[in-house]
Design a protein around this motif. Structure first.
Motif, PDB file in Angstrom:
ATOM      1  N   GLN A   1       1.647  28.922 -28.649  1.00 11.03           N
ATOM      2  CA  GLN A   1       2.649  27.895 -28.955  1.00 11.03           C
ATOM      3  C   GLN A   1       2.902  26.984 -27.752  1.00 11.03           C
ATOM      4  O   GLN A   1       3.790  26.121 -27.792  1.00 11.03           O
ATOM      5  N   TRP A   2       2.177  27.191 -26.727  1.00 11.29           N
ATOM      6  CA  TRP A   2       2.336  26.376 -25.520  1.00 11.29           C
ATOM      7  C   TRP A   2       1.694  25.020 -25.779  1.00 11.29           C
ATOM      8  O   TRP A   2       0.543  24.918 -26.204  1.00 11.29           O
ATOM      9  N   ASP A   3       2.441  23.977 -25.536  1.00 10.15           N
ATOM     10  CA  ASP A   3       1.937  22.625 -25.787  1.00 10.15           C
ATOM     11  C   ASP A   3       0.640  22.326 -25.044  1.00 10.15           C
ATOM     12  O   ASP A   3      -0.273  21.683 -25.547  1.00 10.15           O
ATOM     13  N   GLU A   4       0.576  22.822 -23.804  1.00 11.86           N
ATOM     14  CA  GLU A   4      -0.604  22.531 -23.004  1.00 11.86           C
ATOM     15  C   GLU A   4      -1.858  23.173 -23.598  1.00 11.86           C
ATOM     16  O   GLU A   4      -2.975  22.683 -23.412  1.00 11.86           O
TER      17      GLU A   4
ATOM     18  N   ARG B   1       4.166  17.177 -29.571  1.00 10.32           N
ATOM     19  CA  ARG B   1       4.660  17.857 -28.367  1.00 10.32           C
ATOM     20  C   ARG B   1       6.129  18.235 -28.547  1.00 10.32           C
ATOM     21  O   ARG B   1       6.933  17.427 -29.014  1.00 10.32           O
ATOM     22  N   ALA B   2       6.454  19.417 -28.160  1.00  9.03           N
ATOM     23  CA  ALA B   2       7.839  19.882 -28.328  1.00  9.03           C
ATOM     24  C   ALA B   2       8.431  20.351 -27.013  1.00  9.03           C
ATOM     25  O   ALA B   2       9.608  20.669 -26.959  1.00  9.03           O
ATOM     26  N   GLN B   3       7.564  20.488 -26.013  1.00 11.18           N
ATOM     27  CA  GLN B   3       8.058  20.998 -24.733  1.00 11.18           C
ATOM     28  C   GLN B   3       7.900  19.915 -23.674  1.00 11.18           C
ATOM     29  O   GLN B   3       6.979  19.102 -23.742  1.00 11.18           O
TER      30      GLN B   3
ATOM     31  N   ILE C   1      -0.306  15.162 -26.236  1.00  8.88           N
ATOM     32  CA  ILE C   1      -0.213  16.443 -26.942  1.00  8.88           C
ATOM     33  C   ILE C   1       0.357  16.193 -28.321  1.00  8.88           C
ATOM     34  O   ILE C   1       1.458  15.654 -28.448  1.00  8.88           O
TER      35      ILE C   1
ATOM     36  N   LEU D   1       6.758  18.324 -20.364  1.00 13.22           N
ATOM     37  CA  LEU D   1       5.452  18.541 -19.748  1.00 13.22           C
ATOM     38  C   LEU D   1       5.656  18.753 -18.255  1.00 13.22           C
ATOM     39  O   LEU D   1       6.232  17.909 -17.570  1.00 13.22           O
TER      40      LEU D   1
END
Lengths: 741, 285
Positions: free
Chosen positions: A75-78, B91-93, B88, B95
């Protein structure tokens, strides 16, 4: 009869008690330790089950943790950034993913895969598969390391269902598993896997390939240690108490009891009652002290009684063995000393002198001056003779004015000197003070024996008797020593006709004549045997036993006389005087029964035992005196073919108990018993019952003194085997066979 | 002023900790086929829609943006808060600086333009843009270069240019290295610094797409913006250098200072910022 069990000592009981106690404790201890072992096993089983549950829970936890970790990465965006644009993936993997806080420790490798399962880049040393088949969790044994491979899908965005790739993790499973879990029962150091290098298994199958040990259970071990220590301490305590108990019982009971027992044994063996030792010694047990004091008091009382009894015995013995008139020893003492003398000199060469004193004309003195003077004369005679004896010699008053003494180690000169001194002391005494005008003189007969031959000793009395009567003859010296020639011719005549006849019989075997009275068997009425009865023919006169037996007994001539009788009967048997097919019964005195000489003579009868019934008749009184030796000899006689008859049953002790102890085949009821039967009534019934009792005991009963048909009928009815008496036939010579009925 | 501040406080505290009840996350397929998301909370149709854009590398959930959006929506405005993709999808987080930054300022401006269009497509006749920090920078570039006609007003909070400056780590050396790499045609990652990131791995073009929006260039941008423009800055924001403040004051923008507030209007200054913004919104024609 000995008891089956022997008593054992108090210490042995204490020992047995201690052994039983210790044994019981050992058993209980063994059971307790056994229960501890079982509890240990139960606890271990519970621990094992708990450890297995713990292992399963830990596995579930680690699997969940692994999945959570992988999902965190997914679930990590990266991660999604790299899937979309993997140009810089090697850099990102090295600097971002592998350093990410999302990865826990023990991660050996991590890798991303696209939706087709291919790794994002062909990297060297990635330590991960280049291609995967999809989401997966598996364990692979690589060398000695068990690695967890986990592949988790990556979705397009949060909440999306489109799988756009996979994240893969490789974990060093065991350290991670151990550090991520807390084990209370399972020993995490003890894992052993049955997997070989390259083996791959599903994560959930690990439980089937692992073995592990259990953590030590400190509580259980402490409990066991405490229990074992408690058992050991208890064993030590009980052992100590047992030893203490043993010592205490030894000190408090056994030792004092042994002391008491020793004292009692010592008192038992002592000639006189002793005092209990240590009466003032401290006795720790009150009851024992009471026993000792009671025993001591009892012992003191006993001692007093003993002393008193001694005094009385002494007095009694004095009275029993002394002549009350003179103070000299009496006839009873003479008989006892005579028997002792036989024992003392048996088989030894000891010179013995027998002195017989008699006062001349004493009957005339007594008749002339009265009994009182006579008694005083007797007292003076005793005193004077005593003064003439050597120190330690005993003077016996045999009867009337007859005194005797036995001098041991005394030859003829010494005996003569003693006899002279005694006669002199009497002759110089002044009897005129008693009013006696005639001189009072002693006649002394002396006989000597130089060897240990019992026959020679037995002869001393009558030899001294003959010598004494020689001394009384007018013109003879008042002291006469017996010589062999004194029995010859007219010298044999003595003042006592009967004694003379007896001495003739004994010395010359002359005058004895056996008469035989028939004894018939009641069942047939035929004569079964004859009782041999002695008669002495002397001076054309037939002397009956009633006249000569007292002389025989008084002079202790029973053995010699019986020997003569045996010879006479044997001669009659040899001569055929006694009809064949019958038998003969011979009376033996008590002295003869225990005499080896008489027993030897019985052997000669063996040649007649086939033709004759041979019976020895002995009185119960004679048997009882020396029961043991008499019994032994009678057994020997029975072995030689004699039947033993108990004569005169009912005239003496008449004890059925004695009858059981005697080697007797025939019981001969005394005339007095038969007379009781003749009287009828209750006495007859009692006699009949006694007769029946004896018959049923296996004895043959003979009745003597049968003088009427009625008595004969009654004894037949009572079961008597045989009978004799004047009804059947008087004693005759030669014997006459009779038949009754 | 004091009564108004209390009102804002009550308004903000009421939904504290609660997600917007009527919030809707809108996925938006962009032209390249990638997906961006924004949260849309419809408000009074009679009022202009407000698009609030977050700062550098953040998301719509950054606290300053979240609270501002809540407050504005609570005042009856429709609010759209996009989260820039920054390369991304969805994207939810936020960066991290250390992540690989392949995104560019142009991509962000394009995304913003698409969201403005989307708002206009929803029927909103008037659209007000609010930005924070580099979000304000992005909006300013958008307004200067391709503003949608329905955008009627812009309120730019903590508007700062890129390039060397106080509390910023990029240097000319970084820019020179990037330019050299770009000149070589290399598209390899470089480790630069940008804004508050000491380490900023990025291809040179991506790096320079931000770095080049310098103070001078931004002053030019502001001059080209045609809608009413308000710049709200914190009196304590150390990134507001004197030359930039001068540039702002020289621009067409009305500069409003919240005294004592830092770059993020933290603490009680957040309310002061809201009290400053609210009249600007309600005064919107």
């Amino acid at each position: 009869m000995k008891p089956l069990l022997r008593p054992i000592s108090l210490s042995a009981y204490a020992g047995i008690y201690i052994v039983l106690t210790l044994g019981l404790f050992a058993l209980l201890g063994w059971l307790t330790l056994g229960q501890l072992d079982r509890a240990d096993r139960d606890i271990r089983q519970l621990q094992l089950e708990a450890a297995e549950a713990e292992f399963d829970a830990a596995m579930a936890g680690i699997a969940n943790q692994a999945r959570t970790e992988a999902r965190g990465l997914a679930q990590w965006d990266e991660v999604r950034q790299q899937l979309a644009e993997p140009t810089y993936y090697p850099y990102w993997r090295g600097y971002r993913m592998l350093r990410s806080d999302l990865l826990s420790g023990h991660t050996l490798a991590a890798h991303l895969y696209n939706a087709q399962g291919r790794g994002l880049a062909m990297l060297e040393n990635v330590q991960m598969p280049r291609k995967i088949e999809g989401a997966d969790q598996r364990l692979v044994m690589e060398g000695s390391t068990l690695n967890l491979y986990l592949f988790e899908p990556i979705y397009g965005f949060a909440g999306g269902e489109e799988v756009i790739g996979y994240v893969g993790l490789k974990k060093d499973f065991i350290p991670w598993f151990v550090q991520s879990s807390r084990f209370h029962y399972l020993d995490e150091e003890s894992f052993v896997f049955d997997l070989g290098d390259g083996d791959t298994i599903p994560v959930e199958a690990l439980g089937e390939h692992v073995a592990f040990g259990l953590r030590a259970n400190p509580q259980a071990e402490v409990v066991r240690e405490v229990m074992e220590k408690a058992v050991v301490r208890l064993a030590f305590t009980i052992s100590l108490l047992a030893i203490l108990f043993y010592v205490m019982q030894a000190l408090l009971l056994a030792v004092p009891l042994r002391g008491l027992t020793r004292d009692i044994d010592r008192m038992k063996d002592a000639a006189r009652p002793l005092r209990i030792r240590g009466n003032d010694r401290f006795m720790p047990i009150a009851e024992l002290d009471k026993v000792r004091r009671s025993l001591s008091e009892y012992q003191e009382k006993l001692s007093e009684v003993h002393t008193d009894l001694d005094e009385k015995n002494k007095t009694l013995w004095q009275m029993a063995h002394h002549d009350p008139l003179t103070g000299a020893y009496n006839r009873r003492a003479f008989d006892v000393d005579w028997a002792k003398l036989n024992d003392v000199i048996s088989g030894r060469r000891i010179d013995v002198a027998f002195l017989l004193f008699d006062c001349n004309h004493f009957k005339a003195i007594n008749d002339t001056y009265g009994h009182q003077v006579g008694d005083e004369v007797i007292r003076i005679l005793a005193r004077r003779i005593n003064e003439g004896l050597r120190h330690g010699d005993r003077l016996y008053r045999l009867g009337g004015d007859e005194f005797a003494t036995l001098l041991l180690n005394c030859g003829e000169p010494d005996a003569h000197m003693v006899a002279e001194r005694c006669a002199e002391l009497v002759s110089i005494h002044d009897f005129s003070e008693l009013g006696i005008k005639e001189p009072v003189r002693l006649s002394v007969g002396v006989s000597l024996s130089g060897g240990g031959d019992a026959g020679a000793l037995d002869a001393l009395h009558w030899q001294a008797d003959i010598a004494m009567y020689r001394a009384k003859r007018p013109g003879s010296p008042s002291i006469q020593f017996y010589r062999e020639d004194m029995g010859d011719g007219a010298d044999a005549l003595v003042s006592n006709q009967v004694a003379s006849a007896v001495y003739d019989v004994l010395r010359h075997n002359q005058g004895i004549e056996m008469h035989y009275q028939p004894v018939v068997r009641t069942a047939t009425g035929e004569t079964e045997y004859f009782e041999a009865l002695a008669r002495i023919v002397h001076a054309d006169e037939l002397l009956m036993p009633g006249s000569f037996l007292p002389v025989v007994e008084a002079r202790r001539l029973e053995v010699e006389f019986d020997a003569v009788v045996l010879e006479a009967v044997l001669a009659d048997l040899d001569a055929g005087v006694i009809p064949e097919g019958t038998g003969v019964a011979i009376n033996l005195s008590g002295h003869s029964v225990v005499s080896p000489r008489v027993l030897d003579r019985l052997e000669a009868f063996c040649r007649h035992r086939d033709a004759y019934k041979l019976v020895l008749e002995v009185t119960e009184t004679a048997l009882i005196r020396q029961l043991e030796s008499a019994t032994r000899n009678l057994h020997l006689a029975r072995d030689q073919g004699f039947v033993v008859a108990l004569d005169d049953f009912g005239s003496g002790y008449s004890s059925l108990r004695y009858l059981g102890d005697m080697p007797v085949d025939v019981v001969k009821f005394d005339v007095t018993m038969i007379e009781q039967m003749a009287r009828g009534g209750e006495r007859r019934r009692m006699m009949e019952r006694i007769a029946r009792l004896i018959t049923e005991a296996g004895y043959q009963l003979v009745a003597e003194g049968i003088e009427s048909e009625a008595v004969y009928a009654s004894i037949r009815a009572a079961g008597f085997h045989a009978a004799q008496g004047y009804l059947i036939g008087p004693p005759t010579r030669p014997p006459e066979r009779r038949r009754v009925g | 002023m004091k009564r108004g501040r209390t009102w804002w406080m009550l308004l903000l505290l009421l939904p504290l900790g609660m997600s917007p009840l009527h919030a809707e996350v809108i996925p938006q397929k962009l032209g390249t086929g990638v997906t961006a998301t924004a949260e849309y909370r419809p408000g009074d149709p009679g009022r202009p829609a407000v698009l609030i854009l977050h700062g550098f590398l953040q998301t719509r959930d950054f606290s300053t943006v979240r609270r501002l959006a809540d407050a504005v929506h609570d005042r009856g405005f429709s609010v759209l808060t996009p989260t820039l993709r920054l390369g991304i999808d969805a994207r939810a987080q936020s960066l991290p600086c250390e992540a690989i930054h392949t995104h560019t300022m142009d991509q962000s401006v394009d995304e913003l333009a698409q969201w403005v269009t989307w708002l206009a497509d929803q029927g909103h006749a008037r659209i007000v843009l609010i930005g924070h920090s580099s979000g304000s920078t992005t909006e300013a570039i958008y307004l200067a270069t391709r503003a949608h006609p329905k955008v009627t007003q812009a309120i730019l909070l903590s508007l700062v240019p890129f390039g060397p400056g106080p509390l910023l780590f990029e240097t000319e050396a970084h820019a020179a290295a990037a330019r050299q790499a770009l000149a070589r045609g290399a598209d390899t990652l470089g480790t630069y610094a940008l804004a508050y990131c000491r380490r900023y791995p990025a291809p040179p073009a991506s790096f320079l797409s931000y770095y080049d929006w310098s103070r001078t260039r931004m002053a030019e941008v502001l001059a080209e913006i045609e809608v009413p423009l308000h710049v709200v800055i914190g009196g304590g924001d150390q990134r507001m250098t004197a030359p930039w403040m001068a540039a702002l004051r020289d621009s067409p923008a009305e500069v409003m200072v919240v005294e004592g507030a830092n770059h993020f209007f933290h603490d009680m200054h957040e309310f002061d910022m809201l009290e400053t913004v609210e009249p600007l919104l309600t005064g919107t024609p």
